[in-house]
Scaffold this motif. Structure first.
Motif, PDB file in Angstrom:
ATOM      1  N   TYR A 112       0.844  -1.192   0.000  1.00 43.19           N
ATOM      2  CA  TYR A 112       0.000   0.000   0.000  1.00 43.19           C
ATOM      3  C   TYR A 112       0.881   1.244   0.000  1.00 43.19           C
ATOM      4  CZ  TYR A 112      -3.576  -3.238   1.693  1.00 43.19           C
ATOM      5  OH  TYR A 112      -4.437  -4.290   1.833  1.00 43.19           O
ATOM      6  N   GLY A 113       0.449   2.281  -0.697  1.00 48.39           N
ATOM      7  CA  GLY A 113       1.208   3.517  -0.661  1.00 48.39           C
ATOM      8  C   GLY A 113       0.574   4.614  -1.487  1.00 48.39           C
ATOM      9  N   PRO A 114       1.117   5.827  -1.395  1.00 49.39           N
ATOM     10  CA  PRO A 114       0.577   6.971  -2.128  1.00 49.39           C
ATOM     11  C   PRO A 114       0.855   6.841  -3.634  1.00 49.39           C
ATOM     12  CG  PRO A 114       2.550   7.594  -0.917  1.00 49.39           C
ATOM     13  CD  PRO A 114       2.238   6.181  -0.532  1.00 49.39           C
ATOM     14  N   PRO A 115       0.077   7.544  -4.460  1.00 51.23           N
ATOM     15  CA  PRO A 115       0.165   7.380  -5.919  1.00 51.23           C
ATOM     16  C   PRO A 115       1.570   7.555  -6.507  1.00 51.23           C
ATOM     17  CG  PRO A 115      -1.741   8.739  -5.357  1.00 51.23           C
ATOM     18  CD  PRO A 115      -0.978   8.503  -4.090  1.00 51.23           C
ATOM     19  N   LEU A 116       2.270   8.608  -6.158  1.00 49.70           N
ATOM     20  CA  LEU A 116       3.594   8.835  -6.750  1.00 49.70           C
ATOM     21  C   LEU A 116       4.568   7.730  -6.363  1.00 49.70           C
ATOM     22  CD1 LEU A 116       5.498  10.533  -8.443  1.00 49.70           C
ATOM     23  CD2 LEU A 116       5.967  11.921  -6.409  1.00 49.70           C
ATOM     24  N   ALA A 117       4.570   7.343  -5.095  1.00 47.76           N
ATOM     25  CA  ALA A 117       5.469   6.279  -4.645  1.00 47.76           C
ATOM     26  C   ALA A 117       5.137   4.961  -5.335  1.00 47.76           C
ATOM     27  CB  ALA A 117       5.384   6.122  -3.126  1.00 47.76           C
ATOM     28  N   MET A 118       3.865   4.658  -5.516  1.00 51.27           N
ATOM     29  CA  MET A 118       3.474   3.411  -6.171  1.00 51.27           C
ATOM     30  C   MET A 118       3.875   3.416  -7.647  1.00 51.27           C
ATOM     31  SD  MET A 118       2.089   1.296  -3.978  1.00 51.27           S
ATOM     32  CE  MET A 118       3.533   1.814  -3.085  1.00 51.27           C
ATOM     33  N   SER A 119       3.775   4.574  -8.290  1.00 58.33           N
ATOM     34  CA  SER A 119       4.194   4.692  -9.680  1.00 58.33           C
ATOM     35  C   SER A 119       5.706   4.470  -9.809  1.00 58.33           C
ATOM     36  CB  SER A 119       3.805   6.064 -10.225  1.00 58.33           C
ATOM     37  OG  SER A 119       4.240   6.214 -11.549  1.00 58.33           O
ATOM     38  N   MET A 120       6.462   5.070  -8.918  1.00 59.13           N
ATOM     39  CA  MET A 120       7.917   4.894  -8.932  1.00 59.13           C
ATOM     40  C   MET A 120       8.287   3.426  -8.643  1.00 59.13           C
ATOM     41  SD  MET A 120       8.908   8.389  -6.937  1.00 59.13           S
ATOM     42  CE  MET A 120      10.676   8.177  -7.005  1.00 59.13           C
ATOM     43  N   LEU A 121       7.601   2.831  -7.680  1.00 61.46           N
ATOM     44  CA  LEU A 121       7.871   1.448  -7.308  1.00 61.46           C
ATOM     45  C   LEU A 121       7.532   0.503  -8.457  1.00 61.46           C
ATOM     46  CD1 LEU A 121       8.735  -0.667  -5.275  1.00 61.46           C
ATOM     47  CD2 LEU A 121       6.436  -0.555  -4.289  1.00 61.46           C
ATOM     48  N   LYS A 122       6.427   0.766  -9.139  1.00 65.32           N
ATOM     49  CA  LYS A 122       6.024  -0.086 -10.261  1.00 65.32           C
ATOM     50  C   LYS A 122       7.131  -0.125 -11.317  1.00 65.32           C
ATOM     51  CE  LYS A 122       2.445  -0.697 -13.727  1.00 65.32           C
ATOM     52  NZ  LYS A 122       1.238  -0.146 -14.350  1.00 65.32           N
ATOM     53  N   GLY A 123       7.705   1.026 -11.635  1.00 64.36           N
ATOM     54  CA  GLY A 123       8.795   1.075 -12.605  1.00 64.36           C
ATOM     55  C   GLY A 123      10.009   0.288 -12.152  1.00 64.36           C
ATOM     56  N   LYS A 124      10.359   0.408 -10.882  1.00 68.44           N
ATOM     57  CA  LYS A 124      11.501  -0.331 -10.336  1.00 68.44           C
ATOM     58  C   LYS A 124      11.246  -1.842 -10.394  1.00 68.44           C
ATOM     59  CE  LYS A 124      13.676   2.661  -7.061  1.00 68.44           C
ATOM     60  NZ  LYS A 124      14.914   2.285  -7.698  1.00 68.44           N
ATOM     61  N   MET A 125      10.012  -2.241 -10.077  1.00 73.86           N
ATOM     62  CA  MET A 125       9.667  -3.662 -10.088  1.00 73.86           C
ATOM     63  C   MET A 125       9.691  -4.221 -11.506  1.00 73.86           C
ATOM     64  SD  MET A 125       6.688  -3.570  -7.157  1.00 73.86           S
ATOM     65  CE  MET A 125       5.894  -5.010  -7.811  1.00 73.86           C
ATOM     66  N   GLU A 126       9.191  -3.452 -12.470  1.00 77.99           N
ATOM     67  CA  GLU A 126       9.229  -3.897 -13.865  1.00 77.99           C
ATOM     68  C   GLU A 126      10.668  -4.050 -14.339  1.00 77.99           C
ATOM     69  OE1 GLU A 126       6.824  -0.922 -15.776  1.00 77.99           O
ATOM     70  OE2 GLU A 126       4.951  -1.938 -15.231  1.00 77.99           O
ATOM     71  N   GLU A 127      11.504  -3.101 -14.001  1.00 80.95           N
ATOM     72  CA  GLU A 127      12.918  -3.149 -14.392  1.00 80.95           C
ATOM     73  C   GLU A 127      13.617  -4.374 -13.799  1.00 80.95           C
ATOM     74  OE1 GLU A 127      16.915  -0.489 -13.602  1.00 80.95           O
ATOM     75  OE2 GLU A 127      14.987   0.537 -13.703  1.00 80.95           O
ATOM     76  N   ALA A 128      13.251  -4.742 -12.569  1.00 81.44           N
ATOM     77  CA  ALA A 128      13.868  -5.885 -11.896  1.00 81.44           C
ATOM     78  C   ALA A 128      13.202  -7.218 -12.254  1.00 81.44           C
ATOM     79  CB  ALA A 128      13.818  -5.685 -10.380  1.00 81.44           C
ATOM     80  N   GLY A 129      12.098  -7.181 -13.006  1.00 82.67           N
ATOM     81  CA  GLY A 129      11.409  -8.400 -13.400  1.00 82.67           C
ATOM     82  C   GLY A 129      10.597  -9.050 -12.297  1.00 82.67           C
ATOM     83  N   VAL A 130      10.121  -8.246 -11.341  1.00 81.90           N
ATOM     84  CA  VAL A 130       9.344  -8.807 -10.224  1.00 81.90           C
ATOM     85  C   VAL A 130       7.951  -8.172 -10.105  1.00 81.90           C
ATOM     86  CG1 VAL A 130      11.375  -9.488  -8.888  1.00 81.90           C
ATOM     87  CG2 VAL A 130      10.417  -7.202  -8.581  1.00 81.90           C
ATOM     88  N   ALA A 131       7.487  -7.532 -11.170  1.00 82.43           N
ATOM     89  CA  ALA A 131       6.201  -6.820 -11.117  1.00 82.43           C
ATOM     90  C   ALA A 131       5.014  -7.751 -10.859  1.00 82.43           C
ATOM     91  CB  ALA A 131       5.979  -6.033 -12.406  1.00 82.43           C
ATOM     92  N   ASP A 132       5.154  -9.025 -11.193  1.00 81.72           N
ATOM     93  CA  ASP A 132       4.052  -9.970 -11.017  1.00 81.72           C
ATOM     94  C   ASP A 132       4.051 -10.651  -9.650  1.00 81.72           C
ATOM     95  OD1 ASP A 132       6.393 -11.398 -11.493  1.00 81.72           O
ATOM     96  OD2 ASP A 132       5.386 -12.963 -12.645  1.00 81.72           O
ATOM     97  N   ARG A 133       4.921 -10.248  -8.750  1.00 78.60           N
ATOM     98  CA  ARG A 133       5.065 -10.952  -7.464  1.00 78.60           C
ATOM     99  C   ARG A 133       4.291 -10.328  -6.313  1.00 78.60           C
ATOM    100  NH1 ARG A 133      11.263 -13.156  -7.379  1.00 78.60           N
ATOM    101  NH2 ARG A 133      11.217 -13.962  -9.498  1.00 78.60           N
ATOM    102  N   THR A 134       3.582  -9.240  -6.555  1.00 79.46           N
ATOM    103  CA  THR A 134       2.790  -8.605  -5.501  1.00 79.46           C
ATOM    104  C   THR A 134       1.678  -7.785  -6.132  1.00 79.46           C
ATOM    105  OG1 THR A 134       2.905  -7.326  -3.451  1.00 79.46           O
ATOM    106  CG2 THR A 134       4.154  -6.484  -5.320  1.00 79.46           C
ATOM    107  N   THR A 135       0.818  -7.261  -5.303  1.00 76.14           N
ATOM    108  CA  THR A 135      -0.239  -6.352  -5.730  1.00 76.14           C
ATOM    109  C   THR A 135       0.071  -4.979  -5.158  1.00 76.14           C
ATOM    110  OG1 THR A 135      -1.862  -8.122  -5.697  1.00 76.14           O
ATOM    111  CG2 THR A 135      -2.717  -5.889  -5.607  1.00 76.14           C
ATOM    112  N   LEU A 136       0.074  -3.976  -6.017  1.00 81.99           N
ATOM    113  CA  LEU A 136       0.267  -2.587  -5.562  1.00 81.99           C
ATOM    114  C   LEU A 136      -1.096  -1.950  -5.373  1.00 81.99           C
ATOM    115  CD1 LEU A 136       3.188  -1.350  -7.862  1.00 81.99           C
ATOM    116  CD2 LEU A 136       3.304  -2.328  -5.564  1.00 81.99           C
TER     117      LEU A 136
END
Length: 142
Positions: A112-136
């Motif tokens: 859980y987190g605020p919109p900007l932080a979640m957007s930044m985190l989503k990009g980091k997760m996609e870059e690391a190949g782990v975007a499918d391992r949790t729900t934002l």
């Protein structure tokens, strides 16, 4: 507050909790105290654990060959069956930079987190190949 005072307070709260048979909130910092970076903290209540932030730190000049410095997650890893999710306070690297690394080691059911932080985190997760391992889950202000 020195370590003896902290131990004394911990022992007093443990005795009080045992007397009342009610669960008490335990706040366990894993990093970020008396240092810049690695901001990571656990909230433990009863059988539930929630992680607050998942930061990293950058190595000092004397740490040759080290790319990032992560907090010690041994306690969390030994209690994964009690882990319910994570709350991100904001999007600074010292608060979200380690989350992709954590997702490679253990399951974080929801973040859980605020919109900007979640957007930044989503990009980091996609870059690391782990975007499918949790729900934002974006949390909006009231």
């Amino acid at each position: 507050m020195n370590s003896n005072q902290i131990k004394s307070i911990h022992n007093q709260s443990s005795v009080s909790a045992k007397r009342s048979k009610e669960p008490c909130l335990k706040i366990i910092p894993l990093g970020g105290l008396h240092e810049i970076g690695k901001n990571t903290c656990l909230f433990e209540f009863g059988d539930d654990i929630i992680l607050i932030d998942g930061g990293l730190a950058f190595p000092s000049d004397g740490m040759h060959g080290v790319n990032v410095v992560m907090p010690d997650t041994t306690y969390l890893q030994s209690n994964l069956n009690r882990f319910r999710g994570m709350i991100v306070t904001h999007g600074h690297e010292d608060h979200i930079g380690g989350i992709s690394h954590h997702l490679k080691k253990f399951n974080i059911p929801v973040i859980y987190g605020p919109p900007l932080a979640m957007s930044m985190l989503k990009g980091k997760m996609e870059e690391a190949g782990v975007a499918d391992r949790t729900t934002l889950q974006v949390i909006e202000p009231r």
